[in-house]
Scaffold this active site. Structure first.
Site, PDB file in Angstrom:
ATOM      1  N   ASP A 202       0.876  -1.180   0.000  1.00  0.00           N
ATOM      2  CA  ASP A 202       0.000   0.000   0.000  1.00  0.00           C
ATOM      3  C   ASP A 202       0.909   1.224   0.000  1.00  0.00           C
ATOM      4  OD1 ASP A 202      -2.296   1.814   0.491  1.00  0.00           O
ATOM      5  OD2 ASP A 202      -3.343  -0.040   0.975  1.00  0.00           O
ATOM      6  N   HIS A 276      -2.979   2.869  -4.647  1.00  0.00           N
ATOM      7  CA  HIS A 276      -2.363   2.474  -3.364  1.00  0.00           C
ATOM      8  C   HIS A 276      -0.903   2.056  -3.540  1.00  0.00           C
ATOM      9  CE1 HIS A 276      -5.923   2.574  -0.712  1.00  0.00           C
ATOM     10  NE2 HIS A 276      -6.601   2.276  -1.797  1.00  0.00           N
ATOM     11  N   GLU A 353      -9.971   1.954  -5.380  1.00  0.00           N
ATOM     12  CA  GLU A 353      -9.719   3.357  -5.083  1.00  0.00           C
ATOM     13  C   GLU A 353      -8.567   3.966  -5.910  1.00  0.00           C
ATOM     14  OE1 GLU A 353     -11.182   3.711  -0.531  1.00  0.00           O
ATOM     15  OE2 GLU A 353      -9.192   2.849  -0.784  1.00  0.00           O
TER      16      GLU A 353
HETATM   17  C1  ACM Z   1     -10.964  -1.008   0.402  1.00  0.00           C
HETATM   18  O1  ACM Z   1     -11.460  -0.948   1.542  1.00  0.00           O
HETATM   19  N1  ACM Z   1     -10.397   0.068  -0.131  1.00  0.00           N
HETATM   20  C2  ACM Z   1     -10.968  -2.216  -0.365  1.00  0.00           C
END
Ligand code: ACM
Length: 635
Positions: A202, A276, A353
């Site tokens: 991440d 991420h 995201e």
């Molecule tokens: C997530 O909670 N962004 C998968």
């Protein structure tokens, strides 16, 4: 006479509830019948198992657990017939073939545990059930010589509802050592989870060694140290050294995979791309669409979530560039090593995201859209995801991703992990794809489990009772495509293992039961009573848990004169709420809450605590009037 009759009816219903609950097991078994009497664990106990290495390991595990906590070390023998004072593990040719199914039969003389041929997981789960039927002291690490080691006689027939019973642990936002992850696995195994999803990468850290890309861990695994609230912390300062973090070497991963496998748990790796990805970009900035200097984020603000339905955007581009061929070469190398390290069938590629605001401006993305005839940025993401699937499939693995991978068109064989509610999962199943359900509404165990006034602050709330309502199969969906579900523990605000445990338990009990037990066995009152008994087991195991179910649920409103009305309720029965408005600490002799309260005009705070049987059971909660006003919508 009438009283006697009533008493015996009550007793019968209590006994039947006891029978239903499987003597307190979590998850509740498919079928339990309690009998009279007890099996006593005492010196001279033997565990008998057939000559099968795998079953011998399970027998040794049982012997170890009993020996460690009771000081009574059972002898493990090879054989197939029972003896008095023995626990027999056996293979039953006609046993239930469902992976994980087992039968347990406990009499005063002996205990018999069986599963179908090759169903070792079944024997392992039977052992976990048997251990749960022993006194809580079985969870202790020190031998306890005062406990009466009694196991109630009865019969259990049990099998799991779903084959995918997972917990996700984010080891990127905070790193957890191999020993800490092993402890987590130990706890998972006791509640019959069979999948640990490791979120390995991440913005805050890259946690897995990739030998062909050494900078990923030389640079990407380390950040400057910050303590505080995620998203508000200082960026790296000039000259500051990145010393906080860690990563797993190949040897570490192999050790974890084996440790988990010995407990019938698979580990699924997640490499979260294309978003991420700041940690990867800190190591290899050339993989971005946006030239610049990248750093591993220490929890500073680089994404903006405006709310109100507006799309989030990045202040920094934290994505791997789908228009850069080097990105695919890079990810091929990553997935080659990941596929070799993890025997599990699936690799998770994230996909969630992805900020789009830098892609919108990128010439490389524009050129790619033209060349590949992609109409919009969803299709750009979908192009990337489809190439991920080709790479992952080429390593002999199946691909799963967060539900955003539906956007712009799903890759042909991909499985979907539905997190933004169930709708992504429903859509994927309609398209004939496999689904794992982990919706925020029921399964996000990074959320606060009680009121924000007392819980460590996180984005949202999920109380135990709500988690217990998790139903992975939505109406009208082909149930065979729903592989199961999992709870997700993101660790932006989880700095240590004590808090990791606090966030996990007891909500993971609820998820374990939703994933293992028959739907028709769901019974909140019965479950919450069992949860309390399991708190004793967690205490004995020195595992922390959240006592949030003992704290009230608050609701504030206003009346016509802008006076605050305070309403309180409980998730569980049999608890009284006591309060004060005069700043003193309430106890059980203070007023008991029975109906909505009018908050005195001049009060500064309401203090609240819950009691049961004259003992404080909840935490002392201080609710300032300013907070009540805000929630009541009083300006
Ligand atoms: C997530 O909670 N962004 C998968």
């Amino acid at each position: 006479m009438k009283k006697q009759l009533l008493a015996s009816v009550l007793l019968l219903s209590v006994l039947s509830a006891y029978n239903q609950s499987g003597s307190g097991l979590i998850p509740v078994p498919v079928k339990y019948t309690g009998h009279k009497g007890h099996f006593k664990v005492s010196a001279g106990l033997s565990i008998i198992a057939p000559a099968d290495g795998e079953i011998k390991k399970i027998a040794d595990h049982l012997a170890f657990r009993i020996g460690k906590s009771s000081g009574i070390r059972p002898a493990v023998k090879t054989g197939s017939t029972t003896e008095p004072k023995s626990i027999l593990l056996s293979v039953n040719e006609s046993g239930n073939k469902t992976p994980g199914a087992y039968k347990l039969y406990i009499t005063e003389e002996h205990i018999m545990l069986s599963a179908s041929p090759g169903n070792y997981a079944g024997l392992f789960y039977g052992v976990q059930s048997l251990l749960q039927m022993m006194p809580a002291a079985i969870e202790s690490n020190a031998a306890n010589h005062t406990t009466q080691w009694l196991v109630p006689c009865g019969e259990i027939e049990d099998h799991p509802r779903f084959g995918w019973r997972g917990l996700m642990l984010d080891v990127s936002r905070h790193f957890f050592t191999v020993a800490e992850v092993k402890d987590y696995i130990d706890q998972m195994a006791k509640y019959k989870f069979n999948l640990l999803h490791l979120h390995l990468t991440d913005d805050q850290g890259w946690r897995i060694e990739i030998k062909s890309l050494p900078k990923l861990t030389e640079v990407g695994a380390w950040r400057v140290e910050r303590t505080g609230t995620f998203g508000t912390m200082r960026k790296p300062q000039p000259g500051e050294r990145a010393t906080y973090g860690g990563f797993y070497t190949h040897e570490d991963i192999k050790e974890l995979v084996k440790y988990a496998a010995d407990r019938y748990i698979n580990i699924m790796p997640e490499i979260d791309v294309p978003g991420h990805s700041l940690a990867a970009l800190a190591a290899y900035p050339e993989l971005s669409c946006t030239p610049g200097e990248y750093y591993v984020s220490p929890g500073d603000r680089f994404m903006v979530w405006p709310g109100g339905g507006q799309h989030f955007y990045g202040l920094l581009d934290n994505t791997i560039c789908p228009a850069n061929e080097k990105a695919y070469e890079f990810l091929d190398k990553v997935f080659t090593e990941v596929a070799q390290l993890f025997p599990f069938d699936y690799i998770h590629m994230g996909g969630d995201e992805t900020a789009r605001n830098f892609w919108e401006k990128s010439d490389a993305i524009k050129a790619m859209m033209k060349k590949e005839k992609l109409k919009n940025l969803d299709e750009v993401q979908s192009y990337f995801v489809k190439r991920m699937e080709k790479i992952i499939n080429s390593k002999g693995k199946k691909m799963i991703g967060w539900d955003e991978i539906l956007d712009g068109g799903l890759a042909p064989n991909a499985a979907v992990m539905s997190w933004r509610g169930m709708k992504g999962g429903i859509e994927a199943a309609k398209q004939g794809h496999e689904v794992v359900m982990s919706p925020t509404d029921f399964a996000y165990i990074d959320y606060m489990q009680g009121d924000a006034i007392i819980e460590p602050p996180v984005y949202s709330s999920l109380r135990l009772k709500k988690a217990y309502q998790f139903e992975p199969v939505p109406e009208g969906v082909n149930a065979s495509l729903i592989k199961g579900g999992q709870a997700n523990l993101w660790t932006e605000q989880v700095y240590n293992t004590r808090h990791l445990q606090y966030m996990t338990w007891p909500r993971a009990f609820a998820i374990a039961e939703a994933l293992w037990s028959p739907k028709e066995k769901r019974d909140w009152n019965n479950f919450s009573a069992r949860v309390e008994k399991h708190f004793e087991r967690l205490d004995a195991a020195q595992v922390k848990y959240a006592p949030s179910m003992y704290d009230p649920i608050f609701e504030f409103s206003k009346n016509d004169t802008a006076t605050i009305i305070a309403k309180m309720s409980m998730e569980i029965e049999g608890v009284s709420i006591h309060y004060s408005f005069d700043n003193s600490f309430p106890d059980q002799y203070y007023p008991k809450y029975t109906a909505p309260l009018t908050v005195p005009k001049d009060a500064a705070a309401m203090k609240v605590i819950t009691y049961r049987d004259n003992k404080p059971i909840g935490r002392m909660i201080v609710m300032p009037v300013a907070e009540m006003r805000k929630r009541a919508g009083i300006k």
